[in-house]
Design a protein around this motif. Structure first.
Motif, PDB file in Angstrom:
ATOM      1  N   MET A 153      43.231  69.682  44.283  1.00 10.47           N
ATOM      2  CA  MET A 153      43.508  68.531  45.222  1.00 10.47           C
ATOM      3  C   MET A 153      44.804  68.504  46.071  1.00 10.47           C
ATOM      4  N   PHE A 154      45.757  69.209  45.476  1.00  7.48           N
ATOM      5  CA  PHE A 154      46.973  69.314  46.255  1.00  7.48           C
ATOM      6  C   PHE A 154      46.745  70.116  47.534  1.00  7.48           C
ATOM      7  N   LEU A 155      46.026  71.307  47.309  1.00  8.64           N
ATOM      8  CA  LEU A 155      45.646  72.355  48.773  1.00  8.64           C
ATOM      9  C   LEU A 155      44.750  71.531  49.219  1.00  8.64           C
ATOM     10  N   THR A 156      43.829  70.602  49.124  1.00 13.28           N
ATOM     11  CA  THR A 156      43.025  70.057  50.013  1.00 13.28           C
ATOM     12  C   THR A 156      43.823  69.021  50.828  1.00 13.28           C
ATOM     13  N   ALA A 157      44.855  68.358  50.164  1.00 16.92           N
ATOM     14  CA  ALA A 157      45.557  67.337  50.757  1.00 16.92           C
ATOM     15  C   ALA A 157      46.325  67.966  51.883  1.00 16.92           C
ATOM     16  N   ILE A 158      46.873  69.266  51.581  1.00 17.00           N
ATOM     17  CA  ILE A 158      47.467  70.196  52.542  1.00 17.00           C
ATOM     18  C   ILE A 158      46.830  70.522  53.755  1.00 17.00           C
ATOM     19  N   ALA A 159      45.597  71.044  53.317  1.00 14.99           N
ATOM     20  CA  ALA A 159      44.645  71.376  54.363  1.00 14.99           C
ATOM     21  C   ALA A 159      44.298  70.217  55.600  1.00 14.99           C
ATOM     22  N   ALA A 160      43.886  68.719  54.934  1.00 10.65           N
ATOM     23  CA  ALA A 160      43.669  67.736  55.608  1.00 10.65           C
ATOM     24  C   ALA A 160      45.010  67.342  56.567  1.00 10.65           C
ATOM     25  N   ILE A 161      46.034  67.737  56.094  1.00  5.77           N
ATOM     26  CA  ILE A 161      47.309  67.476  56.820  1.00  5.77           C
ATOM     27  C   ILE A 161      47.332  68.634  57.933  1.00  5.77           C
ATOM     28  N   GLY A 162      47.071  69.711  57.366  1.00  9.68           N
ATOM     29  CA  GLY A 162      47.006  70.794  58.374  1.00  9.68           C
ATOM     30  C   GLY A 162      46.158  70.981  59.577  1.00  9.68           C
ATOM     31  N   SER A 163      45.096  69.909  59.622  1.00  7.47           N
ATOM     32  CA  SER A 163      44.162  69.935  60.339  1.00  7.47           C
ATOM     33  C   SER A 163      44.881  69.265  61.722  1.00  7.47           C
ATOM     34  N   GLN A 164      45.847  68.492  61.477  1.00  9.74           N
ATOM     35  CA  GLN A 164      46.430  67.716  62.518  1.00  9.74           C
ATOM     36  C   GLN A 164      45.770  66.595  62.873  1.00  9.74           C
ATOM     37  N   SER A 165      45.249  65.780  62.227  1.00 13.05           N
ATOM     38  CA  SER A 165      44.265  64.822  62.436  1.00 13.05           C
ATOM     39  C   SER A 165      44.987  63.602  62.115  1.00 13.05           C
ATOM     40  N   ARG A 166      45.314  62.747  63.223  1.00 16.55           N
ATOM     41  CA  ARG A 166      46.092  61.540  63.023  1.00 16.55           C
ATOM     42  C   ARG A 166      45.360  60.441  62.053  1.00 16.55           C
ATOM     43  N   GLY A 167      43.945  60.516  62.105  1.00 18.76           N
ATOM     44  CA  GLY A 167      42.956  59.687  61.240  1.00 18.76           C
ATOM     45  C   GLY A 167      43.273  60.107  59.666  1.00 18.76           C
ATOM     46  N   ALA A 168      43.233  61.325  59.408  1.00 20.11           N
ATOM     47  CA  ALA A 168      43.528  61.917  58.334  1.00 20.11           C
ATOM     48  C   ALA A 168      44.628  61.637  57.578  1.00 20.11           C
ATOM     49  N   LEU A 169      45.831  61.444  58.370  1.00 15.83           N
ATOM     50  CA  LEU A 169      47.239  61.049  57.750  1.00 15.83           C
ATOM     51  C   LEU A 169      46.914  59.574  57.542  1.00 15.83           C
ATOM     52  N   LEU A 170      46.389  58.673  58.420  1.00 12.94           N
ATOM     53  CA  LEU A 170      46.208  57.340  57.974  1.00 12.94           C
ATOM     54  C   LEU A 170      45.448  57.028  56.642  1.00 12.94           C
ATOM     55  N   ALA A 171      44.429  57.785  56.725  1.00 11.96           N
ATOM     56  CA  ALA A 171      43.379  57.835  55.537  1.00 11.96           C
ATOM     57  C   ALA A 171      44.066  58.236  53.994  1.00 11.96           C
ATOM     58  N   LEU A 172      44.764  59.077  54.391  1.00  8.97           N
ATOM     59  CA  LEU A 172      45.519  59.685  53.015  1.00  8.97           C
ATOM     60  C   LEU A 172      46.670  58.644  52.535  1.00  8.97           C
ATOM     61  N   SER A 173      47.235  58.002  53.519  1.00 10.25           N
ATOM     62  CA  SER A 173      48.345  57.161  53.134  1.00 10.25           C
ATOM     63  C   SER A 173      47.368  55.876  52.608  1.00 10.25           C
ATOM     64  N   ALA A 174      46.477  55.373  53.185  1.00  9.30           N
ATOM     65  CA  ALA A 174      45.720  54.234  52.502  1.00  9.30           C
ATOM     66  C   ALA A 174      45.079  54.570  51.138  1.00  9.30           C
ATOM     67  N   MET A 175      44.764  55.848  51.132  1.00 11.49           N
ATOM     68  CA  MET A 175      44.239  56.211  49.685  1.00 11.49           C
ATOM     69  C   MET A 175      45.305  56.404  48.758  1.00 11.49           C
ATOM     70  N   GLY A 176      46.492  56.871  49.004  1.00  9.65           N
ATOM     71  CA  GLY A 176      47.556  56.977  48.025  1.00  9.65           C
ATOM     72  C   GLY A 176      47.817  55.549  47.482  1.00  9.65           C
ATOM     73  N   PHE A 177      47.672  54.550  48.396  1.00  8.30           N
ATOM     74  CA  PHE A 177      47.971  53.200  47.824  1.00  8.30           C
ATOM     75  C   PHE A 177      46.691  52.922  46.775  1.00  8.30           C
ATOM     76  N   ILE A 178      45.601  52.917  47.196  1.00  5.17           N
ATOM     77  CA  ILE A 178      44.278  52.856  46.268  1.00  5.17           C
ATOM     78  C   ILE A 178      44.366  53.572  45.107  1.00  5.17           C
ATOM     79  N   PHE A 179      44.947  54.864  45.109  1.00 10.73           N
ATOM     80  CA  PHE A 179      45.004  55.618  44.153  1.00 10.73           C
ATOM     81  C   PHE A 179      45.962  54.796  42.905  1.00 10.73           C
ATOM     82  N   TRP A 180      47.110  54.596  43.511  1.00  8.69           N
ATOM     83  CA  TRP A 180      48.179  53.973  42.826  1.00  8.69           C
ATOM     84  C   TRP A 180      47.583  52.642  42.024  1.00  8.69           C
ATOM     85  N   LEU A 181      46.840  51.858  42.728  1.00  7.91           N
ATOM     86  CA  LEU A 181      46.140  50.573  42.390  1.00  7.91           C
ATOM     87  C   LEU A 181      44.937  50.517  41.216  1.00  7.91           C
ATOM     88  N   LYS A 182      44.368  51.911  41.407  1.00  7.75           N
ATOM     89  CA  LYS A 182      43.182  52.055  40.713  1.00  7.75           C
ATOM     90  C   LYS A 182      43.592  52.844  39.244  1.00  7.75           C
TER      91      LYS A 182
END
Length: 433
Positions: free
Chosen positions: A202-231
């Protein structure tokens, strides 16, 4: 050597697929998400292996005695109606030759989705399917994460060429959507070593998503982080862990990455962002003018010349919502958004239903993680044209099947608890005479 290895695995399993078509579903998931044939350099690179496996799986469905169960739910019905609607819009498409080719691809995806629905009949099969999806995309997560760390984040992470996830943005979205499934598997793992391995993935997959330099991925990870905490069940732990992991990942990235991500706020100065906005306005104007939309592949230069504010700035849709709006019209968009909403509500019902059931913990966890994955798709997909991505439709299938299994288990348990004629009750009556 790669070609021979992939060929041996696939062709070696085909006879078993005829007897156990569920193996074909797992094989199709592996081929569809990891795309091992696209990592080859010889005869397997362009070999129609997915088509062959799909044919064998369909034959197996017809001849094998393996358990098959179609779950009819509002999500399934809406999906069928949506597929039919896409066929209708294809008959009215602005570019019929392109549209029919794309509709053929969509039909293939949906046929595999419905075969998956038929065969995901037990929890064990659901778990196997999730394992195959998570490990297939986790391969690129591990590879991309190590690559990002080794290169200091200077180079983008890309997927296998010629696939749904070939681009950096597409791969990033797929990786983001997979992290919640990895988390589900981690919660169900009994061995500590396996939980640690999944956490590392999970940790390396998150790094790979950030390493893609996709701005959408950064926003998606941020939103998912909040939902992870909520769930999550351990909110205090996640409140500490998520920011800590984010800080570690961001510390690895170079200055060029921060400059690219900074364009999210200064989009008015970014040519790519302006091109997307122009395409979105084009889709809006097109949907207003044509009830059926423009049909598949409507984002072409002649369409921009008619409907775009800037007719010379031709871009792809770069958004699942505007892609569907432009191609399928407002009716198609309503169906697509409705499918997202109904799938979310289906998962919410599973969570409520299994909240106090000792046998429902797995279903509750998986439903929650499907919701997190859908959030990743909804947020990341807002900036990426992947409306026909089979991953989303597999999540719909998983939500429907998990709900059905969770509903059936209490009923099956109640049926087993009722004494059968001639059983225990009959024995006691015989003993008293």
């Amino acid at each position: 050597m790669r070609d021979l290895a992939v060929a041996l695995v696939v062709f070696g399993l085909l006879p078993f697929v005829l007897k156990r078509p569920f193996w074909g579903i797992l094989l199709l998931a592996w081929l569809g998400y990891m795309n091992p044939h696209r990592l080859c350099y010889g005869f397997m690179l362009n070999f129609p292996i997915v088509f062959i496996v799909a044919i064998f799986t369909m034959i197996g469905l017809l001849v094998a005695k393996e358990t098959k169960r179609m779950v009819w739910s509002r999500e399934v019905v809406l999906l069928i109606v949506f597929v039919i609607w896409m066929g209708i819009t294809t008959t009215q498409a602005m570019y019929p030759a392109y549209a029919w080719l794309q509709y053929e691809k969509v039909l293939k995806i949906q046929i595999i989705t419905f075969m998956t629905l038929l065969l995901l009949s037990t929890r064990e099969r659901v778990d196997l399917f999730v394992w195959v999806v998570a490990l297939s995309l986790g391969f690129y997560g591990l590879k991309g994460g190590v690559f990002t760390i080794a290169k200091g984040g200077e180079h983008r992470v890309w997927g296998p060429e010629g696939t749904f996830i070939g681009g950096n943005n597409e791969l990033a979205l797929a990786l983001v959507m997979t992290i919640p499934l990895m988390r589900y598997l981690q919660t169900q793992a009994k061995r500590r070593s396996l939980r640690l391995a999944l956490g590392t993935m999970m940790f390396l997959t998150a790094i790979a998503a950030i390493g893609s330099q996709s701005r959408g991925a950064l926003l998606a990870l941020s939103a998912m982080g909040f939902i992870f905490w909520l769930k999550g069940r351990h909110k205090l732990l996640f409140a500490i862990l998520i920011p800590a992991v984010a800080a570690i990942i961001l510390a690895l990235m170079p200055e060029t990455w921060y400059e690219r991500m900074g364009t999210i706020e200064t989009y008015q100065d970014d040519a790519s962002a302006l091109g997307r906005i122009n395409a979105w306005w084009m889709a809006w104007n097109l949907a207003r003018d044509r009830f059926f939309g423009g049909g598949f592949e409507a984002f072409q230069a002649p369409t921009f010349a008619i409907y775009a504010p800037n007719p010379d700035n031709v871009h792809d849709a770069h958004s699942i919502y505007f892609e569907v709006m432009g191609e399928q019209g407002f009716v198609g968009l309503a169906m697509f958004v409705g499918l997202l909403l109904l799938t979310w509500l289906k998962c919410s019902h599973v969570i409520r239903m299994c909240k106090k059931r000792p046998d429902g913990g797995w279903a509750r966890e998986l439903a929650a993680m499907i919701q997190v994955s859908i959030i990743g798709y909804m947020v990341g997909g807002a900036f990426l044209g992947l409306a026909n991505f089979d991953y989303f439709y597999h999540l719909v299938a998983l939500a429907v099947v998990v709900h059905d299994i969770a509903l059936r288990r209490p009923a099956e348990g109640a049926a087993r608890s009722v004494p059968r004629a001639g059983g225990a009750a009959g024995s006691r009556a015989g003993a008293s005479t």
